[in-house]
Design an enzyme around this catalytic site. Sequence first.
Site, mmCIF file in Angstrom:
data_model
loop_
_atom_site.group_PDB
_atom_site.id
_atom_site.type_symbol
_atom_site.label_atom_id
_atom_site.label_comp_id
_atom_site.label_asym_id
_atom_site.label_seq_id
_atom_site.Cartn_x
_atom_site.Cartn_y
_atom_site.Cartn_z
ATOM 1 N N ASP A 1 0.735 -1.208 0.018
ATOM 2 C CA ASP A 1 0.111 0.147 0.068
ATOM 3 C C ASP A 1 0.856 1.152 0.203
ATOM 4 O O ASP A 1 1.802 1.518 0.688
ATOM 5 C CB ASP A 1 -0.817 -0.048 1.224
ATOM 6 C CG ASP A 1 -1.821 1.273 1.298
ATOM 7 O OD1 ASP A 1 -2.499 1.491 0.452
ATOM 8 O OD2 ASP A 1 -1.344 2.123 2.399
ATOM 9 N N GLU B 1 1.394 -0.069 -5.058
ATOM 10 C CA GLU B 1 0.758 1.253 -5.120
ATOM 11 C C GLU B 1 1.538 2.440 -5.130
ATOM 12 O O GLU B 1 2.167 2.542 -3.806
ATOM 13 C CB GLU B 1 -0.265 1.352 -4.108
ATOM 14 C CG GLU B 1 -1.341 2.608 -4.414
ATOM 15 C CD GLU B 1 -2.103 2.961 -3.339
ATOM 16 O OE1 GLU B 1 -3.108 3.656 -3.248
ATOM 17 O OE2 GLU B 1 -1.890 2.643 -2.100
#
Length: 609
Positions: free
Chosen positions: A265, A301
């Site tokens: 993330d 990401e």
Amino acid sequence: MKRRYNMPFGAECRDDATVRFRLWAPAARQVELCLAGISAQIPLERRDQGWFELITDAARPGAQYRFRISGAQEVPDPASRFQPEDVHGPSEVVDPTAFDWQDVAWRGRRWEEAVIYELHVGAFTPSGTFSAVGERLDYLADLGITAVELMPVADFPGQRNWGYDGVFLFAPDSIYGRPEDLKELVQSAHERGMMVLLDVVYNHFGPEGNYLRSYAPQFFTDRHRTPWGDGINFDGPDSRVVRDFFIHNALYWLTEYNFDGLRLDAVHAIIDDSTPHILQELADAVRTAIGPDRHVHLVLENDRNQARYLQRGERCQPKRYTAQWNDDVHHALHVLITGEHDGYYVDYSEHPLEQLGRCLAEGFAYQGEVSLHRNGETRGEPAAGLPLSAFVSFLQNHDQIGNRAFGERIISIADPRAVRAAMAILLLAPSPPLLFMGEEFGTATRFLFFCDFEKNLAAAVTEGRRNEFARFARFNDPAQRESIPDPNALSTFETSQLDWSQLEQPGHRDWLGFYQTLLNLRCQYIVPRLLTACTLEAEYEVHGDRALTVHWKFPDPAEELVLIANLGSDSLSGPASSASNVIYASDGLSADAIARGTMPPWSVVWFLK
């Protein structure tokens, strides 16, 4: 088959029926083990460089324990494998060899085959458990999914959370089930030919339930700031232990739980000024530890579009990271089909069709161009030489729905014909597609931001969430901001749970059939050709402000994939085409219209020449 990842910290069950406890507590004078049911504390022996260790036969699998720091505060184990009573409760000794794995022949799947389905364990089913997800695996396999991606499951505070506030990174949250339930879910997916990916958070710890500062403040640094406060100490004094903590976490999930990959993330919020960067070292450790006979995928990401992490080596194998979520393709398509241009959409408001074409042909839209949203900073790196499999495409995911004030699905804010056209592009384009739970049956169920913090923190989070939207004209009025759902309210979570009864309705079944048809076509026509190719020669052409043509050439010079799309509400006329090699055409797009070069509103046609 038994699987156990031996870690240099936490509670490790040993073959001689003892348990080794190990804690890094450089700020502690002493550390003692507090076992449930035993009144006396057992001291850990001080080791070098802030480590404390104990090997004892007083503990067994299932025993609950805490560490007592400097004769005062009792804390859970930061490397706990399970927290049966949530983040403030005791940790549990877990023997990973108690689970008998049956998927010994499983080696994963090649990334070119990936069709990813992102889901939140708690909101995916009414009961919100790992076991309940397992009951839906046949449905996902029939849909055409080849990879299930779980939003973070690391133990978080309270009964509900998106998962990005985890504080025990090695412990699946007890609200979803026990560790063996998660292992059974992974194994069941493998039995059906599906990979399982796990979302992990290495850029911060959640704000409640993290006790590290009381005995290991070196985990954090005020030299770097993140959206969540002080940065993780990846590059300062004592950072070696911190780096190892996260590297071992990645290896733990990939080995002890047999996950097929991890999605990291928001790595743009990981600040590391040392060499090698933690992202490089982590990926290198994974590639070294996992044998070449197993397909393991690392996905980023990364708002910075740093193509350097996606480079390929021999036989087109990823040197480090397999792919990145491609926000560019989402943002360009979103602007095209909704007309929205607030916030980061401003970077896609002038030439969205051009940017969509570049994404489909090259990967990133931003490869070093100036970003208005980022105050004139350049964004991205050249993507030349990267395969299109390095870019994950989507029209919906947890962020793009849940970070809207009211969590609206795309079906609620765009013409359904436009949504279908967009998905007809993404599901057949060479880049791997990602779906967010429920979109395949056209659900309008909102997915809101939800959490369950203690009282004072809960109030601050609610206020902060509402103030985030103050810069939007729609929410200039404080009274209007008050209408934004409270993240801590139980009703906010319940509103976000999928309604599976919708599948009984013809309209939703029609959406499901649409997705199944496209994914069957992808499996039949696109994937076999991707498996024989690395990089594809591709080019795109924009016609006016709504028509787009893209060509992809496969290694076989006789084979070419062609997309023609009208992403507007008016009919368009273009070059005539032969309908004999059409693999997909939007409803209402007849062979005669294709032959004349007539494209109705929001229509797509795919050719395989």
